[in-house]
Design an enzyme around this catalytic site. Structure first.
Site, short mmCIF file in Angstrom:
data_model
loop_
_atom_site.label_atom_id
_atom_site.label_comp_id
_atom_site.label_asym_id
_atom_site.label_seq_id
_atom_site.Cartn_x
_atom_site.Cartn_y
_atom_site.Cartn_z
CE LYS A 95 7.76 5.30 8.33
NZ LYS A 95 7.33 4.06 8.99
CB SER A 103 -4.40 -2.89 8.15
OG SER A 103 -3.88 -1.63 8.45
NE ARG A 138 -4.63 5.15 6.63
CZ ARG A 138 -3.37 5.03 6.96
NH1 ARG A 138 -3.01 4.54 8.13
NH2 ARG A 138 -2.41 5.43 6.12
NE ARG A 192 -2.23 1.88 3.28
CZ ARG A 192 -2.25 1.62 4.60
NH1 ARG A 192 -2.96 0.63 5.09
NH2 ARG A 192 -1.54 2.36 5.43
CD GLU A 251 6.70 0.09 8.42
OE1 GLU A 251 5.58 0.56 8.13
OE2 GLU A 251 7.75 0.52 7.94
N GLY A 252 3.74 0.98 11.97
CA GLY A 252 2.59 0.75 12.82
C GLY A 252 2.11 1.92 13.65
CE LYS A 261 7.36 10.09 7.96
NZ LYS A 261 6.55 9.56 6.86
CD GLU A 286 4.51 3.90 6.37
OE1 GLU A 286 5.14 3.12 7.06
OE2 GLU A 286 3.33 4.21 6.62
CG ASN A 297 2.53 1.08 4.55
OD1 ASN A 297 3.06 1.29 5.63
ND2 ASN A 297 1.77 1.99 3.94
P1 ADP Z 1 3.83 4.67 10.19
O1 ADP Z 1 4.80 3.62 9.79
O2 ADP Z 1 3.78 4.86 11.66
O3 ADP Z 1 2.49 4.50 9.54
P2 ADP Z 1 4.02 7.10 8.59
O4 ADP Z 1 5.24 7.54 7.89
O5 ADP Z 1 2.91 6.62 7.76
O6 ADP Z 1 4.47 6.03 9.67
O7 ADP Z 1 3.51 8.30 9.50
C1 ADP Z 1 2.40 8.21 10.37
C2 ADP Z 1 1.45 9.38 10.14
O8 ADP Z 1 2.11 10.62 10.32
C3 ADP Z 1 0.88 9.44 8.72
O9 ADP Z 1 -0.25 8.62 8.58
C4 ADP Z 1 0.57 10.92 8.58
O10 ADP Z 1 -0.68 11.21 9.19
C5 ADP Z 1 1.66 11.59 9.38
N1 ADP Z 1 2.79 11.95 8.47
C6 ADP Z 1 3.89 11.22 8.22
N2 ADP Z 1 4.71 11.83 7.32
C7 ADP Z 1 4.11 12.98 7.00
C8 ADP Z 1 4.44 14.06 6.12
N3 ADP Z 1 5.57 14.07 5.41
N4 ADP Z 1 3.56 15.10 6.02
C9 ADP Z 1 2.42 15.12 6.75
N5 ADP Z 1 2.05 14.13 7.59
C10 ADP Z 1 2.88 13.07 7.73
MG MG Z 2 1.73 4.92 7.72
#
Ligand code: ADP
Ligand code: MG
Length: 485
Positions: free
Chosen positions: A317, A149, A461, A126, A379-380, A375, A142, A144
């Site tokens: 990442k 899910s 979402r 995804r 994950e998660g 970051k 991101e 995945n």
């Molecule tokens: P995880 O592996 O925890 O899902 P993500 O990289 O998807 O990590 O980050 C979690 C959440 O943080 C995302 O769903 C989003 O809401 C917010 N986020 C992450 N990166 C960004 C970004 N570059 N700009 C805006 N929001 C972000």
């Molecule tokens: Mg995410």
């Protein structure tokens, strides 16, 4: 730019009716989750928006269009011809994160020593995006590669909003036109992906019903119905059975033939064609050495892994950051037009090491951290560090640890005043949305030959715009659907 029509404006009686219908539809059709500390017979309606959220049609199509290229990139990264490239990066990360990334790498190296017997590899991916509000450009948040899910509940929330529209719960008949509300077919399309694995495992020979898919699940999984919808589709559309086991149940409930490495589910003696991980992406999934040993052993079985350890590791990442360099990206994708399409979806991402970009990153946050998210390789949800918290957080680290983080520019999507329902509480707060596009691909990791490459539906979402993170189960976010304009 075209403007979306506003959200329906409802009287309080109309809103009460809408909620009554929404809750019944959700409970009647499995748009449900277990609450914390649940009893097995007590699911509740999943958190959703009352209305579909506006999303530009062109941007949606852009996100669908790049998915096959992302499938191709990640299957190439986790094929043997690029093993050294990937393992060099992962080894370096492992030195900062011995207890998780390091142990996954150990599992892979051990499995390799024992012998990896299945060249085919299945990806259910995804790719997540937010829209830059100024130009509607999709920007990848991101990618995945493990345990993605909401492919199940996403189909359901699209059906829910379409149902509410059809019964005039939005105030007028056809407040939204049918082609404005795309329903994700991800339940069936992800199930098709698992069925592809089952089919190729059997060397494209029918009947496939002789083998089954094994779901590796977490204990007390609250999002069980998201997975169940997949299982029901797999059985109905493909006549493929599935079983659900936690990692700690593998030694007692499965048996692997030491010669052929075929793995069987003991209670029925059925052979397993695909091992599908909906667990194993977070340290909490590995309570003792037992789980780590199971992860290694499963990798050596004949079953097709979804994902393999290499594929799981490719989703970190750090890889996402490295791929923003065109010269690296072109190693994994050969078509120039496609490369340029992909590059447009990348936000600025910086390493935190001692390279010139890493030094630039540190300078940028010293000047103004408010536009960034830091970051780690996890994950998660719940692991990132946002905005002004970044400098303080960095000051608690040893300089040598910086390299295991990446720094990403924050994407600033438009906000909408939709409403969110969690159980029986209604929130009227501004929200921002994240679009996910699912993809499935099956490839031969020894020859890099790609056997299937498909787009497999979408997910929206949404979360309160005041919250940095968006975890649905964690209580920050909800499941939404698209109103295309
Ligand atoms: P995880 O592996 O925890 O899902 P993500 O990289 O998807 O990590 O980050 C979690 C959440 O943080 C995302 O769903 C989003 O809401 C917010 N986020 C992450 N990166 C960004 C970004 N570059 N700009 C805006 N929001 C972000
Ligand atoms: Mg995410």
């Amino acid at each position: 730019m075209a403007l979306p029509k506003s959200f329906p404006s409802l009287t309080s009686k109309q809103q009460d009716d809408l909620i009554y219908n929404l809750q019944h539809w959700s409970l009647g059709n499995g748009l449900v989750m277990f609450p914390p500390n649940f009893k097995s017979y007590q699911p509740v309606n999943a958190p959703v928006t009352l209305f579909p959220t506006p999303f530009p049609r062109d941007s949606f199509n852009d996100a669908l269009a790049v998915q096959p290229s992302f499938n191709e990139i990640y299957s190439n990264i986790s094929s043997l011809e690029n093993e050294k490239w990937l393992l060099d990066i992962i080894s370096e990360l492992s030195s900062f994160d011995k207890d998780f990334t390091g142990r996954l790498l150990d599992c892979y190296l051990k499995a390799k020593k024992i012998g990896i017997t299945q060249p085919l590899s299945l990806g259910l991916f995804r790719s997540d995006y937010m829209l830059n509000s100024t130009d509607n450009q999709i920007k990848q948040i991101e990618f995945n590669t493990v345990s993605v899910s909401f492919c199940g509940l996403s189909s359901k929330v699209g059906q829910l909003h379409s149902y509410l529209n059809n019964i005039d719960a939005y105030g007028f008949s056809d407040y939204y036109l049918e082609n404005e509300l795309p329903i994700s077919d991800s339940i069936n399309e992800i199930a098709d992906g698992l069925a592809d694995g089952n089919y190729y495992y059997n060397k494209r020979e029918l009947p496939e019903a002789e083998t089954a898919v094994l779901f590796i699940i977490q204990e007390n999984e609250r999002n069980a119905f998201d997975q169940r919808h997949l299982e029901y589709s797999l059985l109905k559309n493909h006549r493929v059975k599935s079983y659900r086991l936690q990692m700690d149940q593998i030694p007692t409930l499965t048996k692997t033939d030491p010669e052929t490495k075929r793995i069987y589910y003991l209670p029925t003696n059925k052979e397993i064609s695909v091992i599908y991980y909906r667990a194993g992406y977070a340290p909490s999934d590995f309570k003792t050495d037992l789980e780590w040993n199971v992860r290694t052993d499963l990798e050596t079985t004949k079953a097709i892994k979804c994902p393999t350890l290499l594929t799981q590791l490719s989703g970190c990442k750090k890889i996402q950051q490295i791929l923003t360099d065109k010269s690296v990206l072109s190693k994994f994708l050969k078509n120039d037009a496609k490369i340029n399409q992909i590059l447009k979806t990348f936000a600025n991402i910086y390493p935190m090491d001692d390279s010139s970009n890493g030094l630039l990153a540190k300078k940028l946050i010293e000047e103004d951290a408010s536009n960034f998210v830091l970051k780690p390789q996890r994950e998660g949800g719940g692991n990132n560090i946002y905005k002004e918290d970044i400098p303080k957080f960095l000051s608690t680290l040893n300089k040598e640890e910086f390299g295991s983080y990446i720094l990403m520019e924050l994407v600033k999507p438009a906000t909408y005043n939709n409403k969110v329902i969690r159980q029986d509480e209604i929130y009227s707060e501004s929200i921002v949305s994240e679009l996910g596009v699912f993809g499935t691909t099956l490839w031969n990791s020894e020859t890099s030959e790609i056997l299937t490459n498909k787009v497999a539906g979408h997910l929206l979402r949404s979360k309160f715009s005041t919250s940095d993170e968006g975890g649905v189960a964690a209580g920050f976010g909800c499941i939404d659907s698209l109103y295309l304009y």
